[in-house]
Design a protein around this motif. Structure first.
Motif, PDB file in Angstrom:
ATOM      1  N   THR A 154     -68.768  19.772 -41.018  1.00  0.00           N
ATOM      2  CA  THR A 154     -68.154  19.732 -39.687  1.00  0.00           C
ATOM      3  C   THR A 154     -68.060  18.299 -39.184  1.00  0.00           C
ATOM      4  O   THR A 154     -67.036  17.871 -38.641  1.00  0.00           O
ATOM      5  CB  THR A 154     -68.965  20.580 -38.687  1.00  0.00           C
ATOM      6  OG1 THR A 154     -68.919  21.951 -39.079  1.00  0.00           O
ATOM      7  CG2 THR A 154     -68.408  20.458 -37.276  1.00  0.00           C
ATOM      8  N   ALA A 155     -69.147  17.552 -39.370  1.00  0.00           N
ATOM      9  CA  ALA A 155     -69.168  16.148 -38.942  1.00  0.00           C
ATOM     10  C   ALA A 155     -68.121  15.336 -39.695  1.00  0.00           C
ATOM     11  O   ALA A 155     -67.400  14.521 -39.097  1.00  0.00           O
ATOM     12  CB  ALA A 155     -70.561  15.563 -39.156  1.00  0.00           C
ATOM     13  N   LEU A 156     -68.017  15.549 -41.009  1.00  0.00           N
ATOM     14  CA  LEU A 156     -67.048  14.793 -41.811  1.00  0.00           C
ATOM     15  C   LEU A 156     -65.617  15.142 -41.425  1.00  0.00           C
ATOM     16  O   LEU A 156     -64.781  14.243 -41.217  1.00  0.00           O
ATOM     17  CB  LEU A 156     -67.264  15.074 -43.300  1.00  0.00           C
ATOM     18  CG  LEU A 156     -66.299  14.354 -44.266  1.00  0.00           C
ATOM     19  CD1 LEU A 156     -66.406  12.841 -44.113  1.00  0.00           C
ATOM     20  CD2 LEU A 156     -66.572  14.769 -45.714  1.00  0.00           C
ATOM     21  N   ALA A 157     -65.322  16.427 -41.307  1.00  0.00           N
ATOM     22  CA  ALA A 157     -63.966  16.847 -40.944  1.00  0.00           C
ATOM     23  C   ALA A 157     -63.603  16.357 -39.549  1.00  0.00           C
ATOM     24  O   ALA A 157     -62.484  15.885 -39.314  1.00  0.00           O
ATOM     25  CB  ALA A 157     -63.852  18.368 -41.018  1.00  0.00           C
ATOM     26  N   GLY A 158     -64.546  16.473 -38.615  1.00  0.00           N
ATOM     27  CA  GLY A 158     -64.294  16.013 -37.254  1.00  0.00           C
ATOM     28  C   GLY A 158     -64.046  14.517 -37.201  1.00  0.00           C
ATOM     29  O   GLY A 158     -63.127  14.051 -36.520  1.00  0.00           O
ATOM     30  N   ALA A 159     -64.856  13.752 -37.925  1.00  0.00           N
ATOM     31  CA  ALA A 159     -64.706  12.292 -37.933  1.00  0.00           C
ATOM     32  C   ALA A 159     -63.378  11.873 -38.556  1.00  0.00           C
ATOM     33  O   ALA A 159     -62.669  11.006 -38.018  1.00  0.00           O
ATOM     34  CB  ALA A 159     -65.869  11.653 -38.686  1.00  0.00           C
TER      35      ALA A 159
ATOM     36  N   VAL B 284     -60.306  26.176 -45.687  1.00  0.00           N
ATOM     37  CA  VAL B 284     -59.697  26.702 -44.466  1.00  0.00           C
ATOM     38  C   VAL B 284     -60.439  26.169 -43.247  1.00  0.00           C
ATOM     39  O   VAL B 284     -59.844  25.647 -42.294  1.00  0.00           O
ATOM     40  CB  VAL B 284     -59.715  28.245 -44.464  1.00  0.00           C
ATOM     41  CG1 VAL B 284     -59.228  28.776 -43.114  1.00  0.00           C
ATOM     42  CG2 VAL B 284     -58.841  28.785 -45.578  1.00  0.00           C
ATOM     43  N   ALA B 285     -61.779  26.285 -43.275  1.00  0.00           N
ATOM     44  CA  ALA B 285     -62.584  25.821 -42.140  1.00  0.00           C
ATOM     45  C   ALA B 285     -62.527  24.299 -42.006  1.00  0.00           C
ATOM     46  O   ALA B 285     -62.432  23.765 -40.898  1.00  0.00           O
ATOM     47  CB  ALA B 285     -64.032  26.294 -42.309  1.00  0.00           C
ATOM     48  N   PHE B 286     -62.588  23.598 -43.140  1.00  0.00           N
ATOM     49  CA  PHE B 286     -62.571  22.130 -43.111  1.00  0.00           C
ATOM     50  C   PHE B 286     -61.268  21.613 -42.508  1.00  0.00           C
ATOM     51  O   PHE B 286     -61.276  20.737 -41.645  1.00  0.00           O
ATOM     52  CB  PHE B 286     -62.747  21.587 -44.530  1.00  0.00           C
ATOM     53  CG  PHE B 286     -62.876  20.082 -44.595  1.00  0.00           C
ATOM     54  CD1 PHE B 286     -64.112  19.473 -44.455  1.00  0.00           C
ATOM     55  CD2 PHE B 286     -61.763  19.282 -44.810  1.00  0.00           C
ATOM     56  CE1 PHE B 286     -64.239  18.083 -44.520  1.00  0.00           C
ATOM     57  CE2 PHE B 286     -61.874  17.898 -44.873  1.00  0.00           C
ATOM     58  CZ  PHE B 286     -63.121  17.301 -44.728  1.00  0.00           C
ATOM     59  N   MET B 287     -60.135  22.172 -42.955  1.00  0.00           N
ATOM     60  CA  MET B 287     -58.847  21.703 -42.457  1.00  0.00           C
ATOM     61  C   MET B 287     -58.607  22.138 -41.015  1.00  0.00           C
ATOM     62  O   MET B 287     -57.938  21.435 -40.251  1.00  0.00           O
ATOM     63  CB  MET B 287     -57.722  22.201 -43.358  1.00  0.00           C
ATOM     64  CG  MET B 287     -57.697  21.548 -44.740  1.00  0.00           C
ATOM     65  SD  MET B 287     -57.594  19.725 -44.661  1.00  0.00           S
ATOM     66  CE  MET B 287     -55.990  19.497 -43.896  1.00  0.00           C
ATOM     67  N   ALA B 288     -59.156  23.284 -40.619  1.00  0.00           N
ATOM     68  CA  ALA B 288     -59.035  23.707 -39.227  1.00  0.00           C
ATOM     69  C   ALA B 288     -59.794  22.747 -38.319  1.00  0.00           C
ATOM     70  O   ALA B 288     -59.303  22.360 -37.245  1.00  0.00           O
ATOM     71  CB  ALA B 288     -59.567  25.128 -39.054  1.00  0.00           C
ATOM     72  N   GLN B 289     -60.997  22.348 -38.748  1.00  0.00           N
ATOM     73  CA  GLN B 289     -61.777  21.393 -37.967  1.00  0.00           C
ATOM     74  C   GLN B 289     -61.094  20.033 -37.935  1.00  0.00           C
ATOM     75  O   GLN B 289     -61.017  19.386 -36.887  1.00  0.00           O
ATOM     76  CB  GLN B 289     -63.176  21.255 -38.571  1.00  0.00           C
ATOM     77  CG  GLN B 289     -64.093  20.271 -37.866  1.00  0.00           C
ATOM     78  CD  GLN B 289     -64.485  20.718 -36.478  1.00  0.00           C
ATOM     79  OE1 GLN B 289     -65.269  21.631 -36.309  1.00  0.00           O
ATOM     80  NE2 GLN B 289     -63.932  20.077 -35.452  1.00  0.00           N
TER      81      GLN B 289
ATOM     82  N   GLU C  72     -49.932  30.751 -46.233  1.00  0.00           N
ATOM     83  CA  GLU C  72     -50.574  31.984 -46.716  1.00  0.00           C
ATOM     84  C   GLU C  72     -50.911  31.867 -48.190  1.00  0.00           C
ATOM     85  O   GLU C  72     -51.992  32.292 -48.632  1.00  0.00           O
ATOM     86  CB  GLU C  72     -49.638  33.165 -46.472  1.00  0.00           C
ATOM     87  CG  GLU C  72     -50.272  34.511 -46.752  1.00  0.00           C
ATOM     88  CD  GLU C  72     -49.386  35.665 -46.310  1.00  0.00           C
ATOM     89  OE1 GLU C  72     -49.838  36.821 -46.421  1.00  0.00           O
ATOM     90  OE2 GLU C  72     -48.249  35.419 -45.863  1.00  0.00           O
ATOM     91  N   ALA C  73     -50.008  31.263 -48.951  1.00  0.00           N
ATOM     92  CA  ALA C  73     -50.261  31.081 -50.383  1.00  0.00           C
ATOM     93  C   ALA C  73     -51.431  30.129 -50.627  1.00  0.00           C
ATOM     94  O   ALA C  73     -52.107  30.212 -51.662  1.00  0.00           O
ATOM     95  CB  ALA C  73     -49.004  30.547 -51.071  1.00  0.00           C
ATOM     96  N   MET C  74     -51.689  29.240 -49.656  1.00  0.00           N
ATOM     97  CA  MET C  74     -52.790  28.276 -49.763  1.00  0.00           C
ATOM     98  C   MET C  74     -54.071  28.799 -49.110  1.00  0.00           C
ATOM     99  O   MET C  74     -55.015  28.043 -48.905  1.00  0.00           O
ATOM    100  CB  MET C  74     -52.390  26.950 -49.110  1.00  0.00           C
ATOM    101  CG  MET C  74     -51.218  26.258 -49.784  1.00  0.00           C
ATOM    102  SD  MET C  74     -50.566  24.876 -48.787  1.00  0.00           S
ATOM    103  CE  MET C  74     -52.000  23.816 -48.655  1.00  0.00           C
ATOM    104  N   GLY C  75     -54.090  30.086 -48.762  1.00  0.00           N
ATOM    105  CA  GLY C  75     -55.288  30.646 -48.160  1.00  0.00           C
ATOM    106  C   GLY C  75     -55.457  30.284 -46.700  1.00  0.00           C
ATOM    107  O   GLY C  75     -56.579  30.194 -46.201  1.00  0.00           O
TER     108      GLY C  75
ATOM    109  N   PRO D 109     -68.265  25.398 -37.374  1.00  0.00           N
ATOM    110  CA  PRO D 109     -69.356  26.371 -37.503  1.00  0.00           C
ATOM    111  C   PRO D 109     -68.910  27.805 -37.257  1.00  0.00           C
ATOM    112  O   PRO D 109     -69.422  28.739 -37.900  1.00  0.00           O
ATOM    113  CB  PRO D 109     -70.359  25.906 -36.437  1.00  0.00           C
ATOM    114  CG  PRO D 109     -70.142  24.436 -36.347  1.00  0.00           C
ATOM    115  CD  PRO D 109     -68.649  24.258 -36.516  1.00  0.00           C
ATOM    116  N   ALA D 110     -67.976  28.028 -36.347  1.00  0.00           N
ATOM    117  CA  ALA D 110     -67.494  29.387 -36.087  1.00  0.00           C
ATOM    118  C   ALA D 110     -66.811  29.980 -37.309  1.00  0.00           C
ATOM    119  O   ALA D 110     -66.726  31.208 -37.453  1.00  0.00           O
ATOM    120  CB  ALA D 110     -66.528  29.378 -34.908  1.00  0.00           C
ATOM    121  N   MET D 111     -66.353  29.105 -38.212  1.00  0.00           N
ATOM    122  CA  MET D 111     -65.692  29.555 -39.440  1.00  0.00           C
ATOM    123  C   MET D 111     -66.603  29.401 -40.658  1.00  0.00           C
ATOM    124  O   MET D 111     -66.148  29.479 -41.796  1.00  0.00           O
ATOM    125  CB  MET D 111     -64.402  28.765 -39.639  1.00  0.00           C
ATOM    126  CG  MET D 111     -63.424  28.887 -38.480  1.00  0.00           C
ATOM    127  SD  MET D 111     -61.928  27.871 -38.664  1.00  0.00           S
ATOM    128  CE  MET D 111     -61.090  28.756 -39.973  1.00  0.00           C
TER     129      MET D 111
END
Length: 489
Positions: free
Chosen positions: A66-71, A205-210, A437-440, A57-59
């Motif tokens: 968020t739930a899917l990425a976290g799980a 970016v946010a999905f992979m960070a989570q 960086e090339a992948m954002g 959520p912060a991103m």
């Protein structure tokens, strides 16, 4: 490994654990399989799990994503963790002692550094989170909170393996029904909250960070998960251990990460513990205070678990430099010194610097992933659980002083990760690899490290003389079977 399994029932465990980094003979294998799931369920059923759900959520990531990425992250991390847990009953050794087979008697110092830093970073972060959270939720003095939780963690670690299990089960029995009530209350609309004015959606970016944060959460258990399964009988089925640890560690983490996402988005909470308190009080007056306090106590107990694992790591490192006798006194002194170090560092860190420590944990994920890949590939594919236990305690034994295969695979894995690394805040310093960086700035470094290290280790291990290792294993088993139950290797 085979050993003297024809002896009588396991002896009763002492009040304060005697063993540390030495082998646990069958006569002392008093652990029970059903203890594993509650231990690891509560290991994640605490305050630290909730803030992980704030990352997406912060991103700008929505609650569903968020739930899917976290799980997904927790499932991946729990799989690696659970497979490591199955090594405990087979070998009866702390995890990092067994890693001498891959890295050598002294070569294991390299992954030991990453492991110890992880314990230290977790306990520093836990101390800061508890001080800030309990001050925000209850107005308690943050310094006094830090002192109390440190003393409690030290005592739990000193009493050792069995008391960690007991404390975790007791806290679980009390906290599980209350957290269930809060969650049901939230699901039925009694927890408060409202649709957010902020627009949340999806980004890689946010999905992979989570996902990476969730995976890191349980992968960082890997260096010491078998420390808590090594007292299980050697006849325990590996599949049973894997299933017990996997479902225990993943169930609670997924639950609280999703809860954290809800607190961040629907309740607009800035502090996870205060948000949990508010939601609980909305469901039933004063329930929030009780649940928040229990969640904090569970995190304090986890600090004890980290202190215990940190002690084993330090003693393994010392023993790798100069062989020592792993006495009870050595355990206690090491835990006390470790506590002084994490407490001092924790008092130097402000709440604003917690993000720096979190980024340091991401760095530890990068450092631990090549180790976990080499260790699991060696155990399940190359040597298939067959090791000469006594050789692991010899400086110039079968596995060498510096094992070039494991160290080379580890170095290759780290090198492969660097172009993909994303470190956004490490003491004010930022690093984003060129390919990332090339992948954002999408973070896949740890996935690359897993794959590359695993393949490299398999290829490098093709020259191993497994026939001679089998003869050494048979001789080791004869020595262990003939030894006195209290004998230290």
């Amino acid at each position: 490994m085979t050993s003297d399994s024809t002896s009588s029932a396991p002896v009763a465990a002492p009040l304060i654990e005697v063993r540390s980094i030495d082998w646990v003979p069958d006569e002392e294998r008093h652990g029970r399989l059903w203890h594993q799931a509650p231990l690891w369920f509560l290991g994640n059923f605490q305050y630290f799990s909730i803030p992980i759900g704030f990352i997406g959520p912060a991103m700008g990531l929505s609650l569903g994503w968020t739930a899917l990425a976290g799980a997904l992250g927790i499932v991946i991390g729990s799989l690696f963790m659970a497979f490591h847990a199955s090594q405990g009953p087979t070998l009866g050794l702390p995890q990092m002692i067994q890693s001498r087979a891959q890295f050598g008697y002294r070569g294991v110092l390299i992954p030991l550094f990453a492991t110890f830093f992880t314990y230290l970073a977790f306990n520093v972060t836990d101390q800061v989170l508890l001080g800030v959270g309990l001050n925000s939720a209850f107005g308690w003095n943050a310094t006094l909170v830090s002192v109390v939780v440190t003393v409690g963690a030290v005592l739990l670690a000193i009493f050792g393996h069995d008391w960690v299990h007991k404390a975790f089960r007791a806290l679980l029995y009390v906290s599980l029904p209350l957290m269930t009530i809060v969650t049901i209350g939230i699901m039925t609309g009694h927890g408060g909250g409202a649709p957010s004015a902020t627009q949340y959606g999806f980004s890689w970016v946010a999905f992979m960070a989570q996902l990476a944060a969730a995976a890191a959460y349980n992968i960082t258990y890997a260096p010491y998960v078998s420390d808590y399964s090594r007292y299980l009988p050697s006849s325990t089925k590996p599949k049973s251990v894997i299933a017990s640890v996997f479902f225990g560690a993943s169930g609670s983490a997924i639950w609280l990460i999703i809860l954290g996402g809800w607190l961040a988005i629907r309740l607009g909470a800035d502090d996870p513990l205060t948000g949990l308190q508010t939601a609980g009080n909305n469901v039933i007056p004063h329930l929030g205070q009780i649940v928040a306090l229990l969640s904090a106590l569970a995190l304090a107990a986890t600090m004890g678990m980290n202190a215990y694992g940190g002690m084993l790591t330090v003693l393994t490192a010392v023993d790798s430099i100069k062989p020592i006798k792993p006495t009870r006194a050595a355990r206690v002194v090491t835990i006390l010194i470790f506590a002084v170090v994490w407490f001092a560092i924790g008092k130097l860190i402000t709440a604003d610097a917690v993000s720096t420590v979190t980024t340091a944990l991401a760095l530890m994920l990068y450092l631990l992933v090549p180790w976990t890949a080499a260790n699991l590939v060696d155990f399940f594919i190359v040597r298939r659980g067959h090791y000469a236990i006594t050789e692991l305690f010899k400086v110039r034994g079968l596995y060498g002083t510096w094992n070039w295969r494991g160290l080379t695979a580890y170095a290759i894995g780290i090198a492969a990760e660097i172009p993909f690394m994303v470190l956004l805040d490490l003491g004010g310093w930022k690093f984003v690899g060129p390919l990332a960086e090339a992948m954002g700035e999408v973070d896949i470094a740890w996935l690359v490290g897993l794959a590359v290290t695993g393949v490299a280790y398999v290829l490098l291990s093709r020259s191993l003389d497994l026939a001679s290792e089998q003869r050494a294993e048979a001789e080791s088993d004869r020595e262990l079977s003939a030894a006195h139950p209290g004998h230290h290797l």
